[in-house]
Motif scaffolding. Structure first.
Motif, PDB file in Angstrom:
ATOM      1  N   LEU A  38       0.831  -1.201   0.000  1.00 19.33           N
ATOM      2  CA  LEU A  38       0.000   0.000   0.000  1.00 19.33           C
ATOM      3  C   LEU A  38       0.868   1.255   0.000  1.00 19.33           C
ATOM      4  N   ASP A  39       1.900   1.280   0.841  1.00 12.60           N
ATOM      5  CA  ASP A  39       2.794   2.440   0.913  1.00 12.60           C
ATOM      6  C   ASP A  39       3.640   2.576  -0.345  1.00 12.60           C
ATOM      7  N   ASP A  40       4.104   1.444  -0.885  1.00 13.24           N
ATOM      8  CA  ASP A  40       4.969   1.513  -2.060  1.00 13.24           C
ATOM      9  C   ASP A  40       4.213   1.988  -3.290  1.00 13.24           C
ATOM     10  N   ASN A  41       2.910   1.702  -3.344  1.00 18.12           N
ATOM     11  CA  ASN A  41       2.122   2.130  -4.505  1.00 18.12           C
ATOM     12  C   ASN A  41       2.217   3.627  -4.736  1.00 18.12           C
ATOM     13  N   THR A  42       2.205   4.408  -3.654  1.00 22.67           N
ATOM     14  CA  THR A  42       2.341   5.861  -3.791  1.00 22.67           C
ATOM     15  C   THR A  42       3.802   6.300  -3.684  1.00 22.67           C
ATOM     16  N   GLY A  43       4.560   5.652  -2.802  1.00 26.39           N
ATOM     17  CA  GLY A  43       5.940   6.068  -2.573  1.00 26.39           C
ATOM     18  C   GLY A  43       6.825   5.913  -3.794  1.00 26.39           C
ATOM     19  N   ALA A  44       6.575   4.901  -4.610  1.00 26.14           N
ATOM     20  CA  ALA A  44       7.427   4.659  -5.768  1.00 26.14           C
ATOM     21  C   ALA A  44       7.390   5.825  -6.751  1.00 26.14           C
ATOM     22  N   PHE A  45       6.239   6.471  -6.878  1.00 19.91           N
ATOM     23  CA  PHE A  45       6.143   7.602  -7.805  1.00 19.91           C
ATOM     24  C   PHE A  45       7.078   8.735  -7.402  1.00 19.91           C
ATOM     25  N   ARG A  46       7.317   8.886  -6.104  1.00 17.83           N
ATOM     26  CA  ARG A  46       8.168   9.992  -5.634  1.00 17.83           C
ATOM     27  C   ARG A  46       9.633   9.782  -6.010  1.00 17.83           C
ATOM     28  N   GLU A  47       9.997   8.557  -6.344  1.00 17.64           N
ATOM     29  CA  GLU A  47      11.389   8.283  -6.711  1.00 17.64           C
ATOM     30  C   GLU A  47      11.690   8.662  -8.156  1.00 17.64           C
ATOM     31  N   LEU A  48      10.656   8.886  -8.940  1.00 12.88           N
ATOM     32  CA  LEU A  48      10.835   9.232 -10.348  1.00 12.88           C
ATOM     33  C   LEU A  48      10.848  10.742 -10.528  1.00 12.88           C
ATOM     34  N   GLY A  49      11.837  11.247 -11.252  1.00 10.96           N
ATOM     35  CA  GLY A  49      11.912  12.678 -11.525  1.00 10.96           C
ATOM     36  C   GLY A  49      11.613  12.977 -12.978  1.00 10.96           C
ATOM     37  N   PHE A  50      11.484  14.260 -13.293  1.00  8.50           N
ATOM     38  CA  PHE A  50      11.236  14.709 -14.662  1.00  8.50           C
ATOM     39  C   PHE A  50      12.471  15.414 -15.221  1.00  8.50           C
ATOM     40  N   ALA A  51      12.569  15.442 -16.550  1.00  5.87           N
ATOM     41  CA  ALA A  51      13.613  16.180 -17.252  1.00  5.87           C
ATOM     42  C   ALA A  51      12.923  17.201 -18.168  1.00  5.87           C
ATOM     43  N   PRO A  52      12.464  18.346 -17.608  1.00  6.30           N
ATOM     44  CA  PRO A  52      11.638  19.283 -18.379  1.00  6.30           C
ATOM     45  C   PRO A  52      12.434  20.188 -19.308  1.00  6.30           C
ATOM     46  N   HIS A  53      11.713  20.750 -20.273  1.00  6.85           N
ATOM     47  CA  HIS A  53      12.242  21.778 -21.168  1.00  6.85           C
ATOM     48  C   HIS A  53      11.648  23.122 -20.759  1.00  6.85           C
ATOM     49  N   LEU A 365       3.112  19.876 -21.123  1.00 12.97           N
ATOM     50  CA  LEU A 365       3.681  21.187 -21.435  1.00 12.97           C
ATOM     51  C   LEU A 365       5.133  21.272 -20.975  1.00 12.97           C
ATOM     52  N   GLY A 366       5.376  20.910 -19.721  1.00 15.09           N
ATOM     53  CA  GLY A 366       6.729  21.013 -19.184  1.00 15.09           C
ATOM     54  C   GLY A 366       7.733  20.113 -19.889  1.00 15.09           C
ATOM     55  N   LEU A 367       7.272  18.993 -20.373  1.00 13.96           N
ATOM     56  CA  LEU A 367       8.168  18.057 -21.059  1.00 13.96           C
ATOM     57  C   LEU A 367       8.259  18.325 -22.556  1.00 13.96           C
TER      58      LEU A 367
END
Length: 393
Positions: A38-53, A365-367
């Motif tokens: 249950l915790d990992d389902n949401t927590g895993a998303f926080r480990e991913l970052g974006f590379a925006p333009h 938009l950001g990407l």
């Protein structure tokens, strides 16, 4: 409506907790055992970052896509969840909100409203089935859904009945009658708006499941249907292939609960046209990884053969962007829209879908992407060892 709008799914959850009796709210947030999954389902998303333009960004962006044969306005659909007694209209309110936003509705076979009622308000409805009963019963249930207008079938295989919770299981009555209502009056008094809403509707929370009967018999209670499910032998892949034939090879057929690449391949071999990467919202076998972690390996294994839907942990539009960038064709949301339903009924569900749509558009938009189809892993900053892969193929 003025005064009901909220700006985040987190605020919808806060309002749901404030509005609902403790036991009802507990049923919405429950996970199995220690809640690791249950915790990992949401927590895993926080480990991913974006590379925006920051320049040459598209002034207009397309969010539209197609999933299971249905054109939808955005790659966000309603995941099927059981008995939605947090609001008098339940699944009908959810289906209306989804239809008003141009997206698809997944209806649980354990829902509190019938497949006929839901298809009447959303013509992009997929019917979800658990493996309950013998083959004749399963075939008749699928045929009922097709007659009602269901556009696709979702077969859920992911539940091992691992329900013990370290913090205790939510209190759910067998049925709602006046004796039960009297028992729960102290909880209702502490959350009067919820009870008043049901009284004004002329209804009481309905814990029967009308989509289980196939012969016009009296619908069982939720726990009655649950008992039938527990005592039905688990299906084989040959059973899944049989049901796919019964449903019709010209109609979309999704297998839900996939977390392994080898199971994904077997689902394809059984005739699936789509798979749903899911761990039942953290309510299956605890310590199963978050779907977003296993998604890349599954997409690599079968993404060219079937559509891939992912659910689990979606709380904001940026989560949708991350799932699409890792190869999902669409995402399905569960708890997020239930909190919206509890907070403000149909309006609240629409509010949640608008929040997710807005965040998805901002991410594009950001990407620097013109459409959701352009998203790719290169748009993300993925830490080492983020992904999890399990396969015996």
């Amino acid at each position: 409506m003025a005064g009901q709008w909220f700006e985040s799914v987190a605020e919808a959850q806060r309002r749901a907790r404030k509005r609902l009796p403790k036991s009802v709210y507990g049923a919405l947030v429950a996970g199995s055992e220690a809640g690791v999954t249950l915790d990992d389902n949401t927590g895993a998303f926080r480990e991913l970052g974006f590379a925006p333009h920051v320049a040459d960004l598209p002034a207009e962006r397309s969010l539209a896509t197609t999933i299971m044969g249905q054109e939808i306005s955005m790659p966000i659909m309603i995941s099927p969840t059981g008995v939605q007694a947090v609001n008098p209209e339940g699944e009908v309110a959810v289906a209306r909100a989804a239809a008003s936003r141009g997206t698809a509705m997944g209806l649980s076979s354990f829902a509190s409203r019938s497949i006929e009622d839901v298809c009447a308000v959303n013509d992009k409805t997929f019917f979800q089935m658990y493996w309950v009963g013998d083959r004749d019963t399963l075939a008749a249930r699928a045929e009922r859904a097709k007659r009602a207008g269901a556009k696709g079938l979702i077969v859920t295989l992911d539940w091992s009945f691992s329900h013990g919770r370290d913090w205790g299981s939510p209190s759910i009555p067998e049925k709602m009658d006046w004796k039960t209502i009297l028992k729960y009056i102290p909880e209702g008094v502490s959350r009067p708006k919820w009870g008043i809403e049901f009284l004004r509707s002329g209804k009481i929370p309905d814990l029967t499941v009308p989509n289980i009967p196939v012969d016009g018999s009296v619908p069982p209670t939720f726990f009655g249907a649950y008992g039938q499910w527990m005592f039905t032998p688990p299906p084989t892949w040959a059973d899944v292939a049989w049901l796919r034939e019964q449903w019709g090879t010209d109609s979309p057929f999704c297998v839900k609960g996939i977390t392994r690449a080898d199971d994904a391949k077997r689902a394809v071999d059984a005739g699936a046209t789509a798979i749903q990467v899911s761990n039942h919202g953290g309510n299956n076998l605890d310590s199963t990884p978050a779907p977003i972690r296993v998604l890349p390996g599954i997409v690599e294994a079968v993404g060219r053969d079937v559509e891939v839907i992912m659910d689990g942990g979606i709380r904001r539009g940026s989560d949708v962007v991350k799932a699409l960038a890792l190869g999902a064709n669409a995402v399905a949301v569960g708890r997020a829209y239930l909190w919206g339903l509890a907070a403000a009924g149909e309006v609240g569900v629409g509010n949640v879908l608008d929040i997710l749509r807005g965040g998805l558009d901002s991410g594009l938009l950001g990407l620097g992407k013109k459409s959701v189809q352009e998203l790719a892993p290169e748009d993300l900053l993925i830490p080492p060892n983020f992904a999890r892969t399990a396969t015996n193929s």
